[in-house]
Design a protein around this motif. Structure first.
Motif, mmCIF file in Angstrom:
data_model
loop_
_atom_site.group_PDB
_atom_site.id
_atom_site.type_symbol
_atom_site.label_atom_id
_atom_site.label_comp_id
_atom_site.label_asym_id
_atom_site.label_seq_id
_atom_site.Cartn_x
_atom_site.Cartn_y
_atom_site.Cartn_z
ATOM 1 N N MET A 1 0.837 -1.210 0.000
ATOM 2 C CA MET A 1 0.000 0.000 0.000
ATOM 3 C C MET A 1 0.855 1.236 0.000
ATOM 4 N N LEU A 2 2.007 1.079 0.501
ATOM 5 C CA LEU A 2 2.904 2.237 0.537
ATOM 6 C C LEU A 2 3.622 2.398 -0.791
ATOM 7 N N MET A 6 5.374 5.664 -2.411
ATOM 8 C CA MET A 6 6.829 5.703 -2.208
ATOM 9 C C MET A 6 7.552 5.957 -3.509
ATOM 10 N N VAL A 9 7.402 9.560 -4.397
ATOM 11 C CA VAL A 9 8.219 10.338 -3.468
ATOM 12 C C VAL A 9 9.694 10.122 -3.775
ATOM 13 N N GLU A 12 10.691 12.215 -6.652
ATOM 14 C CA GLU A 12 10.820 13.616 -6.293
ATOM 15 C C GLU A 12 12.109 13.879 -5.541
ATOM 16 N N SER A 13 12.436 12.926 -4.644
ATOM 17 C CA SER A 13 13.622 13.181 -3.824
ATOM 18 C C SER A 13 14.882 13.089 -4.673
ATOM 19 N N ARG A 20 22.587 21.297 -9.935
ATOM 20 C CA ARG A 20 22.057 22.258 -10.907
ATOM 21 C C ARG A 20 23.190 23.162 -11.368
ATOM 22 N N VAL A 29 17.898 31.441 -2.961
ATOM 23 C CA VAL A 29 18.357 30.902 -1.684
ATOM 24 C C VAL A 29 18.847 29.465 -1.916
ATOM 25 N N LEU A 31 20.695 25.962 -0.028
ATOM 26 C CA LEU A 31 20.821 25.321 1.276
ATOM 27 C C LEU A 31 22.077 24.471 1.319
ATOM 28 N N PRO A 32 22.648 24.225 2.505
ATOM 29 C CA PRO A 32 23.828 23.372 2.585
ATOM 30 C C PRO A 32 23.550 21.986 2.042
ATOM 31 N N GLY A 33 24.504 21.458 1.291
ATOM 32 C CA GLY A 33 24.334 20.120 0.730
ATOM 33 C C GLY A 33 24.038 20.140 -0.743
ATOM 34 N N GLU A 34 23.650 21.299 -1.288
ATOM 35 C CA GLU A 34 23.353 21.351 -2.720
ATOM 36 C C GLU A 34 24.649 21.400 -3.494
ATOM 37 N N LEU A 81 30.182 22.655 -3.749
ATOM 38 C CA LEU A 81 29.263 22.214 -2.709
ATOM 39 C C LEU A 81 28.906 23.421 -1.854
#
Lengths: 277, 197
Positions: A1-2, A6, A9, A12-13, A20, A29, A31-34, A81
């Motif tokens: 069912m998941l 999943m 998702v 998307e993740s 990029r 803006v 964020l750290p990790g991109e 990074l």
């Protein structure tokens, strides 16, 4: 069912994790990790030049432009990074080759000493020939008593614990204790040294200081028209201000602190209201 | 099995702040996260740290250590102070989220963001994400995961109770799906902060 939820998702993740191109994220803006991709170098010699293109030894790998990595970015492989949260900025190279400078404009209050920065420090200790000055970093900076204009072994400068000092860093890296001086390379004070006893010292974010010290800052011109004042900006987020009366000093301190969160119109309104009264 | 996620109607809040490192002259401490519970949300105060608090502190410390670029600040201690204002369940996950936001706000260089998600499995195998204190107490097993933002990899996991292999994988998958919402919240709140300038 998941499972179906999943799968969406997961897709998307994965999309979120892909790197990029730096060009597409400018002024947004980040964020750290991109991870950001550097722009590729354009091939100066196009096809149709009589077939005289030189054979590359590593065919398929195009050379990249040399780009300077500013605060908030680190190199990892051939990508950048992001390590701090903020807006991504870019400056075109003035002349010559290179892809310019990329950096992250972040709003933080904590200062990390950088060589060449002019800062306001508070003297916390006097030990032998050096003063320990608190500049807001992880270690107090050391300031030699000979680093003032006209100071000799016989003619010591009049510096007490608790005084405010405006100086610049000559040594500031992550491995050594920061050292500051109050003279420039020619031996002249150039505005540096002990700051007077009156006035008010307060702290703002580093981003506001950079905005106020930008070449065409309107805020400083407007403030100057309001009251006669003395003002010193330290790159470590500290501002020292002095006007004729205590009330005017406090008004100026409040305006400068509030400037960060006001739009241009709100600011002009407040200034006109103050100029009338 | 259906998964339910509770993201609202929780009266839980925490503030995370970061205080500066110490200067020379005192012995520098190892990178550690300390939770000195002087005041608890129910009004009681205690100077003695319990074992539960110490173990929570160690878990948060390990997660932060994996993510913070400590090499850029040698011989420097980074202190994260977390004050529990009210505890309505899933406390460790809440602490992890607050710690991450505090580090980002202070400008500490990090290689990724991280978030905490708690799962509870009750006696008939229903998976509940972000359980309340009551659901945690009645659950058969409570699992907390810390996930990173780049590839949703597992940074830290701590579990309590009885569960099977398949249930563990299910909880982890549900937590990875839920972490997306947390990261989206991070992104939105940071964008709102920078939109003012």
């Amino acid at each position: 069912m998941l499972a179906p939820a999943m799968a969406e998702v997961a897709a998307e993740s994965l999309a979120g994790g892909r790197a990029r191109a730096a060009r597409t994220v400018l002024n947004q803006v980040v964020l750290p990790g991109e991870e950001l991709l550097l722009p590729e170098q354009e091939d100066a010699e196009g096809p149709g030049g009589g077939g005289e293109r030189p054979l590359r030894l590593n065919a398929g790998v195009r050379s990249r432009v040399r780009v300077v990595c500013g605060p908030g970015l680190r190199r990892c492989g051939d990508r950048l990074l992001v390590t701090k949260c903020g807006r991504l900025r870019h400056k075109e190279p003035g002349s010559g080759s290179g892809g310019g400078v990329y950096w992250v404009d972040s709003q933080q209050k904590r200062y990390v000493p950088v060589k060449g920065d002019h800062v306001i420090g508070i003297v916390t200790a006097k030990s032998g020939d050096i003063f320990k000055v608190d500049v807001g970093g992880s270690e107090p900076a050391s300031l030699s008593y000979l680093a003032f204009e006209g100071a000799t072994k016989r003619n010591r400068p009049n510096v007490q614990v608790g005084d405010l000092i405006y100086g610049q860093f000559v040594v500031a890296n992550k491995d050594m204790e920061p050292e500051m001086v109050c003279i420039d390379s020619c031996g002249r004070a150039n505005g540096m040294g002990v700051i007077g006893h009156d006035g008010l010292l307060f702290k703002v974010t580093l981003g506001l200081i950079r905005k106020l010290l930008a070449p065409d800052c309107e805020i400083i011109q407007e403030v100057g028209k309001l009251y006669p004042l003395e003002i010193v900006f330290g790159m470590n987020g500290r501002i020292w201000v002095k006007a004729k009366t205590i009330q005017q000093t406090l008004i100026l301190a409040n305006i400068l602190e509030a400037c960060e969160h006001m739009t241009t119109d709100q600011r002009k309104q407040i200034f006109s209201r103050l100029a009338e009264s | 099995m259906d998964g339910a996620m509770h993201t609202d109607a929780k009266s839980r809040a925490e503030t995370g702040t970061e205080s500066g490192p110490r200067g020379p002259g005192c012995s520098l401490r190892h990178f550690a996260c300390e939770q000195n519970l002087l005041s608890r949300p129910d009004g009681s105060a205690s100077f003695i740290q319990g074992v539960a608090e110490k173990s929570r502190e160690q878990l948060i410390r390990n997660t932060c250590e994996a993510v913070v670029l400590g090499a850029l600040h040698p011989r420097t201690s980074i202190t994260v102070v977390l004050q529990v204002i009210s505890d309505a369940g899933s406390l460790l996950a809440c602490c992890l989220n607050a710690a991450c936001m505090a580090l980002v706000d202070a400008g500490v260089p990090m290689r990724a963001l991280f978030c905490g998600v708690t799962c509870a499995l009750d006696s008939d195998g229903t998976l509940v994400l972000d359980p309340t204190a009551k659901q945690e107490k009645e659950a058969r097993a409570v699992l907390t995961f810390a996930l990173d933002s780049v590839e949703r990899k597992l940074l830290m996991s701590t579990t309590k109770g009885l569960y099977s292999d398949a249930e563990l994988q299910q909880c982890l998958a549900a937590a990875q799906a839920a972490s997306q919402h947390v990261f989206r919240f991070y992104r939105e709140s940071l964008q709102r902060r920078y939109s003012k300038s």
